[in-house]
Design an enzyme around this catalytic site. Structure first.
Site, short mmCIF file in Angstrom:
data_model
loop_
_atom_site.label_atom_id
_atom_site.label_comp_id
_atom_site.label_asym_id
_atom_site.label_seq_id
_atom_site.Cartn_x
_atom_site.Cartn_y
_atom_site.Cartn_z
N ARG A 1 0.82 -1.22 0.00
CA ARG A 1 0.00 0.00 0.00
C ARG A 1 0.85 1.26 0.00
NH1 ARG A 1 -3.50 -0.66 5.02
NH2 ARG A 1 -1.61 -1.75 5.60
N ASN B 1 -6.19 -2.35 2.24
CA ASN B 1 -6.25 -3.80 2.44
C ASN B 1 -7.69 -4.21 2.66
OD1 ASN B 1 -3.52 -4.31 2.27
ND2 ASN B 1 -3.19 -4.43 4.46
#
Length: 108
Positions: A33, A51
């Protein structure tokens, strides 16, 4: 990759595309990320990454087709420790208020 100096991510005719992707593999716990945020900001797209509790990483991207294609390539590789096994792509509805930048969102 050099950062794009502006966030005008429209196409020459003013259109902004919006794509959504779900990425599967070893993509959680490997910096995916944070690296995605850096790559997206460098390319100049807006949107978000997060996520998912089911193990996928979810991304929404807004930008020109060229910007989105650059991100599509990056998402397939990810950062060095990631192992991308599957990416599910689909067109997405643009958010009512386009994001001013690319951000990391909490797990969903």
């Amino acid at each position: 990759m050099e950062p794009v100096p502006t966030h005008d991510n429209s196409t020459p005719d003013g259109r902004v595309e919006c794509w959504s992707a779900r990425i599967r593999g070893r993509v959680q716990g490997v910096g995916y990320r944070d690296a995605c945020v850096q790559a997206a900001r460098a390319v100049g797209v807006t949107g978000w990454v997060r996520n998912r509790k089911d193990g996928w990483v979810e991304v929404q991207l807004q930008g020109s087709v060229d910007q989105l294609l650059a991100m599509r390539c990056w998402l397939g590789d990810g950062p060095p420790l990631a192992e991308v096994r599957n990416i599910a792509w689909q067109p997405a509805e643009a958010e009512m208020t386009p994001a001013a930048a690319f951000e990391r969102r909490p797990t969903a």
